[in-house]
Structures are given as C-alpha cells and as structure tokens.
Design an enzyme around this catalytic site. Sequence first.
Site, PDB file in Angstrom:
ATOM      1  N   GLN A 108       3.908   0.746   1.692  1.00 44.33           N
ATOM      2  CA  GLN A 108       4.901  -1.162   2.812  1.00 44.33           C
ATOM      3  C   GLN A 108       5.879  -1.536   2.564  1.00 44.33           C
ATOM      4  O   GLN A 108       5.563  -1.429   1.637  1.00 44.33           O
ATOM      5  CB  GLN A 108       3.366  -1.223   3.106  1.00 44.33           C
ATOM      6  CG  GLN A 108       2.068  -1.091   4.309  1.00 44.33           C
ATOM      7  CD  GLN A 108       2.651  -1.387   5.104  1.00 44.33           C
ATOM      8  OE1 GLN A 108       2.335  -2.628   5.696  1.00 44.33           O
ATOM      9  NE2 GLN A 108       2.510  -0.532   5.713  1.00 44.33           N
TER      10      GLN A 108
ATOM     11  N   ASP B 244       1.055  -1.317   0.254  1.00 38.90           N
ATOM     12  CA  ASP B 244      -0.291   0.017   0.180  1.00 38.90           C
ATOM     13  C   ASP B 244       0.822   1.069  -0.335  1.00 38.90           C
ATOM     14  O   ASP B 244       1.568   1.570   0.883  1.00 38.90           O
ATOM     15  CB  ASP B 244      -1.478  -0.272   1.109  1.00 38.90           C
ATOM     16  CG  ASP B 244      -1.719  -1.430   2.104  1.00 38.90           C
ATOM     17  OD1 ASP B 244      -1.655  -2.225   0.655  1.00 38.90           O
ATOM     18  OD2 ASP B 244      -2.316  -1.125   2.868  1.00 38.90           O
TER      19      ASP B 244
ATOM     20  N   GLU C 257     -10.268  -2.246   4.705  1.00 38.06           N
ATOM     21  CA  GLU C 257      -9.186  -1.711   4.691  1.00 38.06           C
ATOM     22  C   GLU C 257      -8.840  -0.513   3.838  1.00 38.06           C
ATOM     23  O   GLU C 257      -9.593  -0.229   2.725  1.00 38.06           O
ATOM     24  CB  GLU C 257      -8.378  -3.036   4.034  1.00 38.06           C
ATOM     25  CG  GLU C 257      -8.005  -3.837   4.411  1.00 38.06           C
ATOM     26  CD  GLU C 257      -6.809  -5.201   4.233  1.00 38.06           C
ATOM     27  OE1 GLU C 257      -6.397  -5.975   4.318  1.00 38.06           O
ATOM     28  OE2 GLU C 257      -7.622  -5.481   2.776  1.00 38.06           O
TER      29      GLU C 257
ATOM     30  N   ASP D 185      -5.477   0.823   9.611  1.00 42.65           N
ATOM     31  CA  ASP D 185      -5.661   1.750   8.446  1.00 42.65           C
ATOM     32  C   ASP D 185      -6.054   3.380   8.774  1.00 42.65           C
ATOM     33  O   ASP D 185      -6.778   3.254   7.756  1.00 42.65           O
ATOM     34  CB  ASP D 185      -5.577   0.671   7.243  1.00 42.65           C
ATOM     35  CG  ASP D 185      -5.131  -0.424   6.648  1.00 42.65           C
ATOM     36  OD1 ASP D 185      -4.398  -0.593   7.315  1.00 42.65           O
ATOM     37  OD2 ASP D 185      -6.190  -0.768   6.461  1.00 42.65           O
TER      38      ASP D 185
HETATM   39  C1  FRU Z   1      -3.793  -3.722   2.622  1.00 40.24           C
HETATM   40  C2  FRU Z   1      -3.188  -4.132   3.947  1.00 40.24           C
HETATM   41  C3  FRU Z   1      -3.383  -3.003   5.023  1.00 40.24           C
HETATM   42  C4  FRU Z   1      -2.878  -3.174   6.004  1.00 40.24           C
HETATM   43  C5  FRU Z   1      -1.153  -3.477   5.076  1.00 40.24           C
HETATM   44  C6  FRU Z   1      -0.549  -3.603   5.827  1.00 40.24           C
HETATM   45  O1  FRU Z   1      -3.517  -4.489   1.825  1.00 40.24           O
HETATM   46  O2  FRU Z   1      -3.570  -5.211   3.914  1.00 40.24           O
HETATM   47  O3  FRU Z   1      -4.963  -3.276   5.745  1.00 40.24           O
HETATM   48  O4  FRU Z   1      -2.008  -2.278   6.601  1.00 40.24           O
HETATM   49  O5  FRU Z   1      -2.228  -4.172   3.785  1.00 40.24           O
HETATM   50  O6  FRU Z   1       0.711  -4.437   5.348  1.00 40.24           O
END
Ligand code: FRU
Length: 498
Positions: free
Chosen positions: A59, A43, A230, A161
Amino acid sequence: MLSRGGHLDAEAGQGADPLRQRLAVDSHRPQYHFLSKAHWLNDPNGLIFWKGQYHLFYQYSSTVFPQGPKCWGHARSQDMVHWEHLPMALVPTPGGPDKDGCWSGSAFINDRVPTVVYTGVFPQVQCLATGDDDMTTWRKFSGNPVVGSPPAGRTVTGFRDPSIWREGDSWLVTVGSGFQNQGGAVLLYASKDLAHWDYLHPLFTAPPFERGDSPRSSPSDSVETGDMWECPDFFPLGGKHVLLVSTQGRVHYFLGTYSDRKFQAETHGLIDGSALHYASKSFEDDRGRRILLGWVREARSKAAQNSAGWSGAISLPRILSIDADGALQMDPLPEFARLHGRHHRIGNAEVSGFLPAPHIQGSSLEIQLTMELGDAKEGGVSVRRSPDAVEETTISYEAATQNVVLVTGRSSLSPEAGGGTYRGALKLKPGESLRLTVFVDGSVVEVFAHGRTCLTGRIYPTRGDSLGVGVFAREGRARVKSLDAYEMKAISSDRLTT
Ligand code: FRU
C-alpha cells in the site's frame, strides 16, 4: 510539510532531487529493511513467488499526512533481501470502482496468468486485475467489481482485503469484515470463474479481544473496538490451519482445523507483542516455506513523519512453522546472514549491572545473545546506547513475569518520538537459556525470542553517538554464554532500498 509527492518521483527516483538527497542521509531510514522510495507505505499486499522472483506489492500513497488515495507499489527480489523497485502496479481509475483507492489484497496465478484480487473504495468492493508475464503491467478486469456489496441482509463494519486459494475446481476468497457490537468476521466466498462469486458463510468469527493495557485512541472505530477484522490470511501449516487477522492494533493468529469450509480455532496468540507490526500477510515460496511479512508502523508524530518525507517499512520476512509442542514458531529468514559483515563475539562473561561491549557499535546490527539468567531478576542487551546512557533501547527477559521486554521509552530525547514498553510471554523450560536475536536497523528494532515471541519497536535516537551495545543483569548475576554481533551490510547505497 512535504508537498504532495514531495519531489521524489516514486517511479524513477533519479537525479539531484532534494528529497532523494535527504533520504539518502536520513539515519532513521533502515539499511536492510524494505522501504518505499519515499512517502507513505502501509500493508504488504500480494506476496508471490513467480518465475524465479519474489514479488512484493504494498500500500502506497504519494503523500504522508494527509494520505492520498492508495496505490499498489511493487518491487521484486531474487532473495527477499535485495529489492528492485518497479512501476506502480495499481493506481485508482477515475470513475471506476477503485476511484478512491486500491486497497489491500492478494496475488495468485490463474491458469498461468498473474492475477490480483483487491478492494476498491468507496464503497468497499472486490476487484480483479491481471498482469503480464513479468508482472510489470496490470490490466483491470472489465467486469469489476466482482463482488459489489457485502452479503445481502447483513450490516457489516467493513468489507475488504481479499485473500484467495484454490480448492478442487473452485477459488475460495476470504474478506475481512465484522458486525457492530459483536466482533470480527472473515467472510467466505467461492467462485468457479473468478467473475461470479457466491457468498458461503463466515469462515470464522470471534468477539473483541482483551486489549490489556493498549490504549483505545478512537472508541467509535470498529477496527479499534475489534468489531472489524482487516487483512485475513488463511493457510495450512504443519497439519493445522492458521488464520491471521489484524484488529485492535495487533495481528492475531489462530491455530486450528478446517473442515466443511469452516475454521475451528484451538489456540490463539499474537504475531507480535507490539502494535508496531500490523497487517501481516504470508505466502508460500518455491521451497515450500511459509513466509510472513508485515507493515512496521511509525511511532513518531505525524509532523515528524511529514517532515521526514517517508513513513513505514516492511518487516523482515519470518518463516512460520509449527514446533514440537504444536505452537506457532517464527524465525527470521536465514538469507539475511548474507548481509553479515564484521563479527564480534563475547563468550562466557558474568554480568551484574551493566557491562559495555565497547568494540561493538552501530545502527545496523544483528545480535544473537544466549544468556543464563542465574539469580538475576532481569537480564538482556542494550543497543543504540549513548556513552552517558541518556539514550538507549533495551531488550531483556523478566524472570518474575516470564516476559521478553523491549523498552523504547528512553530511545530518543526527541519529544516527537513515541516510546513504549512492549512485552511478549515466553516460558523458559527448566535449565533453558534465554536466546534472543535482535535486528537493529536505523529506526527499526525487531526481536525474535526462541522463535516463540516477537517484538517490534521504532526508535529515533537524536544523538550521533547513540550507537553503543552492552549486556546487563538486574538484581543478581547472569552469565552471557555467547553474544555474536554482526555489522549488517546495506542493501542499497542510498537508503532507497535498490
Ligand atoms: C490495514 C488497512 C486495510 C486496508 C488498507 C488501506 O492497515 O486498513 O484494511 O485495505 O490498510 O491502505
């Protein structure tokens, strides 16, 4: 399989590193999309414009599969086209509430101090960190977690999130969540000092969405069933409010109204017709533009991602607006025209069957097509086509279904590559020509149709000569009013983004 971290130092990325050398010549690595230097990216997080620079966090894991604990990668840019990688912003603190990962969240400015709110795992809790003035070093708040558990008395499917905005003298934060067998929920919190948070109520809830033909790979996963949302993102746009949530493999948007701290949805749609654009988030830049970025997922096997040594890209930025009909409009960021190199044009050509454009070649292109469909059942453009057409990717309009269709099922001869047929609804007004903008960039294809429908695909052609472009019409005659193809300049010399 790539060992943990491969060899590439994600912070420095210097020297005669074998992984770096491999990535620099990997034709599946995009040339003008943002990528992490190597390894795993998902993300986009904490998008923000600050002191003349765009900051993008994302991420990151230093392994592809299995993934390691998530960190916040960080890059900055003056134009959202060219990027400079910066040191990791957040890494898990041993023994801390984010010891198993710093998951997605948002960035904001609190009294001139760059601040991020994010999810620590496991369990899922909300945390804060503050940055120095140029956002290169980050310090976690000593009072973390600021929200240590979901609302009392409610059993939730997830709690993560956070996204934040200012309202009067309060901060408001949404957290992605949901309830088993009921659907997703965006939980709303308020805080005056950022350290103490009061749970208010769900900003919005909805039952699981119709999945159409998209497969459900693990039926017990609440994100797959739609019982967990999410990455909520909530913002005003053109007199309305927009809520984004990611679930069931898609980014859903709702347009509606916001009053008494509750959201009432009026219309619902998809940010992208494929499941390869996920976890989008938006921000407002210094010119007041609402800009959205998403995670472009891979469509090849885990083994292929591991042996490539990298996974995931950030989508091209999209400018969001509300059009004259009150619908969500998504347009590519005009700054990308700065990458236009050689230009080729086809004007006013009748097409029936396939018409090659032999002077247009490439894996790094922007193509703008305006076509009158005439009596053809389908018409569009073919890219990354081998001379014998055993590999090709098509983007077209199907008159009968009124769908824009991206077909990647024949993009690659490799059994590791997963292809598909992705569709987005597009009603052309009487007499309206089809207008497609197609960005081809290594393994990423992004399609914008009239700003109303977007489709993202991943393609992994195996043949060095799968570079051709052409136009086609099926079962009838169409007319190309114009096709403009631009060879796109790379944003870095080594496919490492900076
Ligand atoms: C969405 C997610 C979020 C989480 C993150 C972890 O792709 O699953 O909900 O914070 O990725 O990397």
